[in-house]
Design a protein around this motif. Sequence first.
Motif, PDB file in Angstrom:
ATOM      1  N   ASP A 113      25.507   6.580 -18.400  1.00  0.00           N
ATOM      2  CA  ASP A 113      25.113   7.930 -18.784  1.00  0.00           C
ATOM      3  C   ASP A 113      25.602   8.889 -17.712  1.00  0.00           C
ATOM      4  OD1 ASP A 113      23.107   7.515 -21.165  1.00  0.00           O
ATOM      5  OD2 ASP A 113      22.531   6.063 -19.636  1.00  0.00           O
TER       6      ASP A 113
ATOM      7  N   ARG B 195      19.277   2.269 -16.120  1.00  0.00           N
ATOM      8  CA  ARG B 195      19.431   3.695 -16.430  1.00  0.00           C
ATOM      9  C   ARG B 195      19.622   4.465 -15.128  1.00  0.00           C
ATOM     10  NH1 ARG B 195      18.166   5.980 -21.464  1.00  0.00           N
ATOM     11  NH2 ARG B 195      18.574   7.917 -20.340  1.00  0.00           N
TER      12      ARG B 195
ATOM     13  N   ILE C  45      29.957   9.016 -16.841  1.00  0.00           N
ATOM     14  CA  ILE C  45      30.087   7.771 -17.602  1.00  0.00           C
ATOM     15  C   ILE C  45      31.417   7.092 -17.254  1.00  0.00           C
ATOM     16  CG2 ILE C  45      30.311   6.806 -19.934  1.00  0.00           C
ATOM     17  CD1 ILE C  45      28.505   9.077 -20.909  1.00  0.00           C
TER      18      ILE C  45
END
Length: 394
Positions: free
Chosen positions: A118, A272, A305
């Motif tokens: 991300d 994450r 990313i």
Amino acid sequence: MFLSESVTEGHPDKLCDQISDAIVDRFLQHDPLARIRAECAAACSIVYIAARFASPAMVDITHLARQVIDQVGYRDSTFSSRTCSIITSIQEEPQNATQRFDENSLDDAELNRITAQDQAAVFGFACRQTAAFLPLPIWLAHRLARRLSAVRFQKLLPYLAPDGKTQVGIEFRERRPYRIHSITLLTSHHGSAPVPDKLAADLRETVIAPVFQDELLRPDERTRIYINPNGPVLDGGPALHAGLTGRKTAVDTYGEYSRNSGNALSGKDPLRIDRIGTYAARYAAKNLVAGGLADECEVQLSYTIGLAAPASVQVETFGTGRLDDEDLARLVQEVFDFRPAAILRRFNLRRLPQALPGGFYRKLAAYGQIGRMDMGLPWERTDLAPALRHMTNS
């Protein structure tokens, strides 16, 4: 003047954070390589949970949510762990072999192949205002919220209900805390409302006085103290106002004294980057301050990313740095490894839920994920401070 707030574990937003992180814990306890994202919303007598996971493990999410609700203390007629409706939307995703790796066995080239999934700009902050290297407003707000909850659990004030909020206002001079301007306590209660004067006296005696007993900065005769200023709060919780995972990011970090990414920390597995990057940035900022290189320090990491290392590392010391901010940023990049798999390895983030009784991430979900002195958090260590100091002096 600066104000920060904290909330008890019974606040609906924090209840949702705890349910989400309890789900993360349970998956990682069964399978440390699991990928899991869980979000929760609560309102009236309904709890809604959306979860996506990639793992051979199976978790009874509904039962786990009821356990959390019960442990927080919701057992009355308006919102109860036994009778609330729990709606789930659960999606099992294919397991990705490239994400099922043991970071402890990777060499440097393999660490580079584990990239950020991300884009995120994350922030870490530290200062010398408290022993926890946290700004004083959020430190005091957390202490008051924890004490408010302890008074309820210990039944010192048996009429208290789980939902509560605290706020502390501090006057600053030259960026240093000068005096306590205001203290606000909002607390819910069971049954008929206590007489306002009795409630105020009870909370002053059992909550405010013990918290400030050992603090250097204490309320003075001009400090404004507000207790349920808008009147009684019967029962509180989801029956009164809705909750949502990730809505208390400022409470989780620095109380808005420093920047945060705005992204939820709870409900996300340790791959994450917006979650673990926040921990890594705090680790760097705290070691810089502990090493004497600055009195205040904010570290910003910008991830994109497809890349392992952050595309940008910036340091801001607000004029308190012993070196130029640009030099400190170069030093940080030399000493700290901010690649996702390197963060996992250094902090052991995928295996901590197995190592600690009762899980790990759920305990983080209330009373702040930064500056905790009760859990031995790996990103709160100052083990690199001597090396930073030595490199600066050499």
